[in-house]
Design a protein around this motif. Structure first.
Motif, PDB file in Angstrom:
ATOM      1  N   SER A 153       0.842  -1.206   0.000  1.00  0.00           N
ATOM      2  CA  SER A 153       0.000   0.000   0.000  1.00  0.00           C
ATOM      3  C   SER A 153       0.870   1.246   0.000  1.00  0.00           C
ATOM      4  CB  SER A 153      -0.939  -0.003   1.213  1.00  0.00           C
ATOM      5  OG  SER A 153      -1.800  -1.110   1.186  1.00  0.00           O
ATOM      6  N   ARG A 189       1.928   3.189  -2.400  1.00  0.00           N
ATOM      7  CA  ARG A 189       1.416   4.296  -3.203  1.00  0.00           C
ATOM      8  C   ARG A 189       0.240   4.992  -2.511  1.00  0.00           C
ATOM      9  NH1 ARG A 189       2.034   4.813  -8.582  1.00  0.00           N
ATOM     10  NH2 ARG A 189       4.070   3.899  -8.117  1.00  0.00           N
ATOM     11  N   LYS A 190      -0.654   4.202  -1.908  1.00  0.00           N
ATOM     12  CA  LYS A 190      -1.809   4.798  -1.232  1.00  0.00           C
ATOM     13  C   LYS A 190      -1.385   5.655  -0.051  1.00  0.00           C
ATOM     14  CE  LYS A 190      -5.084   1.125  -2.464  1.00  0.00           C
ATOM     15  NZ  LYS A 190      -5.969   0.060  -1.924  1.00  0.00           N
ATOM     16  N   ILE A 191      -0.420   5.149   0.723  1.00  0.00           N
ATOM     17  CA  ILE A 191       0.044   5.918   1.886  1.00  0.00           C
ATOM     18  C   ILE A 191       0.734   7.193   1.434  1.00  0.00           C
ATOM     19  CG2 ILE A 191       1.586   5.881   3.878  1.00  0.00           C
ATOM     20  CD1 ILE A 191       1.074   2.882   4.101  1.00  0.00           C
ATOM     21  N   ASP A 196      -9.612   7.395   3.664  1.00  0.00           N
ATOM     22  CA  ASP A 196      -8.649   6.576   2.914  1.00  0.00           C
ATOM     23  C   ASP A 196      -7.604   5.979   3.857  1.00  0.00           C
ATOM     24  OD1 ASP A 196      -9.958   7.152   0.581  1.00  0.00           O
ATOM     25  OD2 ASP A 196      -8.561   8.708  -0.066  1.00  0.00           O
ATOM     26  N   ARG A 256     -12.002  12.849   3.134  1.00  0.00           N
ATOM     27  CA  ARG A 256     -11.544  11.773   2.231  1.00  0.00           C
ATOM     28  C   ARG A 256     -10.177  11.250   2.663  1.00  0.00           C
ATOM     29  NH1 ARG A 256     -13.583  15.214  -1.796  1.00  0.00           N
ATOM     30  NH2 ARG A 256     -11.469  15.884  -2.332  1.00  0.00           N
ATOM     31  N   CYS A 257      -9.301  12.153   3.100  1.00  0.00           N
ATOM     32  CA  CYS A 257      -7.962  11.750   3.534  1.00  0.00           C
ATOM     33  C   CYS A 257      -8.043  10.807   4.727  1.00  0.00           C
ATOM     34  CB  CYS A 257      -7.148  12.996   3.886  1.00  0.00           C
ATOM     35  SG  CYS A 257      -5.454  12.658   4.427  1.00  0.00           S
ATOM     36  N   GLU A 296       0.040   8.870  -1.221  1.00  0.00           N
ATOM     37  CA  GLU A 296      -1.010   9.800  -1.670  1.00  0.00           C
ATOM     38  C   GLU A 296      -1.637  10.519  -0.480  1.00  0.00           C
ATOM     39  OE1 GLU A 296      -3.680   7.417  -3.893  1.00  0.00           O
ATOM     40  OE2 GLU A 296      -2.387   7.283  -5.674  1.00  0.00           O
ATOM     41  N   ILE A 297      -1.821   9.789   0.618  1.00  0.00           N
ATOM     42  CA  ILE A 297      -2.356  10.402   1.833  1.00  0.00           C
ATOM     43  C   ILE A 297      -1.401  11.463   2.357  1.00  0.00           C
ATOM     44  CG2 ILE A 297      -2.930   9.945   4.257  1.00  0.00           C
ATOM     45  CD1 ILE A 297      -3.898   7.135   3.278  1.00  0.00           C
ATOM     46  N   LYS A 303      -9.105   3.170   5.977  1.00  0.00           N
ATOM     47  CA  LYS A 303      -9.283   1.955   5.185  1.00  0.00           C
ATOM     48  C   LYS A 303      -7.951   1.283   4.882  1.00  0.00           C
ATOM     49  CE  LYS A 303     -11.320   0.340   0.825  1.00  0.00           C
ATOM     50  NZ  LYS A 303     -12.030   0.748  -0.415  1.00  0.00           N
ATOM     51  N   THR A 304      -6.934   2.065   4.558  1.00  0.00           N
ATOM     52  CA  THR A 304      -5.634   1.514   4.175  1.00  0.00           C
ATOM     53  C   THR A 304      -4.933   0.847   5.346  1.00  0.00           C
ATOM     54  OG1 THR A 304      -5.381   3.203   2.456  1.00  0.00           O
ATOM     55  CG2 THR A 304      -3.380   2.074   3.178  1.00  0.00           C
TER      56      THR A 304
END
Length: 438
Positions: free
Chosen positions: A94, A96-98, A302, A298-299, A100-101, A305-306
């Motif tokens: 994860s 990339r997701k982290i 996300d 949203r941040c 992005e946060i 969830k991540t």
């Protein structure tokens, strides 16, 4: 003030060194995570120091005869380090997701109203938190090594009185770990001792860096909600101030005196602007606040969830550490005087601290997000048109719906989760592996 950047610079350096990915600062516009030779470096470090070291730890409780004290002491490390693999898995897959946060907190949010003094203060707090956590980890590992050295000195003093026909007791290492080779000679023992120390340092730094990073992210999100409260509170006055600045810029054309443009000049503003123009200015300011609110929501969602299973991992590992240390104490009251107990209590304190940091920061995030509703009440809404008041009501309704971080839906992370004397009966089902005596 200059826009602060690179809130997580210390963590990124540690992540790179530990082989957890080539983490990039959001302003670098670089999306490479495991490129070139770094991929092989990451694989080697994780195989040797994580899979290899944790694997040897995991075998130890189940190889040979073990007394209950050593079994529980070893089991505490095994459970916590094995569960840490879940955190590493999340950071690997994860990544990339982290990032992005983090980009949202580091760059995107600065398109809206900001208080750089509050941002800088939060950065200082997170760095102090990270440094303190690392020092505490070093002290814990140093205590483990000191225990091992003390035990080895006692062993040497004990065997000095043995003759060649007597059975010499085995030489032990400070940390219970299965070693598939003989380490009884001085040279082998020193190498094995170093291997174990480096393994403890490596895995310990991974745990401490991940946990302090997660706590820092939560603190930055809490700080942004506090800044949003200020944005709503000052929205009306900032709109009037912006209109006043435009008047000041055109004062020659309008032939205004500086006296008319004194502070609190709302009456002057209304002389030169129509109600529609003033409403438009206030609406523009509020729309930025609404967008900022939605971006933060949203941040947080996300992030929740991540990293949901990461929080679950922390809850399970901390619970396991607490239970195993309590079992050790219940076995023999005289263990209060043992050196091993000092190591156990240091480990116990580390696990409690890890859980406490995440629970308290998560609770602060929920509280700050909820206070946005109160900030809207202090936004001079009574001076705004009815159309804008309806939008403020919608914002209040959304802010009153709590933003919470949970451990995979098992429990909500907050102060009550950490301080509660007991969980519900169905929440303790995962502890059925503990001995009946506990």
């Amino acid at each position: 003030m200059a826009q602060p950047r690179r809130h997580f610079a210390v963590h990124y350096l540690l992540f790179r060194f530990l082989g957890l990915g080539w983490w990039h600062h959001p302003d670098e516009q670089d999306l490479r995570n495991f490129f070139g030779f770094y991929l092989y470096y990451a694989i080697i470090t994780q195989v040797v120091w994580v899979i290899g070291f944790v694997g040897l730890e995991s075998l130890d409780p189940f190889i040979g005869e073990k007394d209950m004290d050593r079994f529980m002491f070893s089991l505490a490390f095994v459970v916590t380090h094995d569960l840490t693999l879940i955190k590493i898995f999340i950071f690997f897959f994860s990544n990339r997701k982290i990032q992005e946060i983090v980009r949202t907190l580091d760059v995107d949010i600065h398109r809206f109203y900001q208080n750089n003094e509050m941002n800088d203060r939060t950065v200082r707090v997170t760095r102090i938190l990270t440094g303190t956590f690392l020092v505490f980890g070093w002290l814990t590992i140093a205590n483990t090594d000191a225990y091992g050295i003390t035990q080895d000195i006692k062993w040497k003093a004990e065997i000095s009185g043995y003759n060649s026909s007597e059975d010499i007791p085995p030489r032990t290492l400070p940390q219970p770990i299965y070693i598939p080779w003989s380490y009884q000679s001085n040279f082998s023992y020193i190498l094995t001792f170093l291997l174990e120390t480096i393994g403890l340092l490596w895995t310990g730094h991974i745990v401490m860096t991940l946990d302090s990073f997660i706590a820092s992210v939560i603190l930055h999100m809490s700080n942004q909600f506090a800044i949003l409260q200020e944005a709503f509170t000052t929205a009306y006055s900032r709109s009037i101030a912006d209109l006043s600045e435009h008047l000041t810029a055109d004062r020659d054309t309008l032939d205004l005196t500086s006296q008319l443009l004194d502070e609190d000049n709302e009456e002057t503003i209304r002389k030169y602007y129509t109600e529609k123009q003033i409403e438009s200015a206030i609406e523009s300011t509020l729309l930025n606040c609404f967008r900022q609110h939605q971006l933060l929501i949203r941040c947080v969602e996300d992030f929740a969830k991540t990293y949901s299973y990461g929080f679950m991992t922390q809850l399970l590992s901390s619970t396991a550490a607490i239970c195993t240390v309590m079992v050790q104490l219940s076995q023999d009251a005289s263990s209060f005087k043992s050196v091993r107990l000092v190591t156990s209590l240091a480990f116990f304190a580390a696990m409690v601290t890890q859980l406490a940091i995440q629970c308290f920061t998560a609770s602060e995030l929920t509280a700050q997000a909820g206070l946005v509703s109160e900030a809207v009440m202090h936004s001079n809404w009574e001076r705004m048109p009815a159309r804008l008041r309806r939008l403020l009501i919608l914002t209040m309704m959304r802010a009153q719906r709590p933003l919470q971080l949970s451990a995979a839906g098992f429990v909500i992370l907050n102060n009550e989760c950490f301080l509660a004397p007991e969980l519900e009966p169905d929440q303790w089902k995962f502890l059925l592996f503990l001995p009946d005596k506990f």
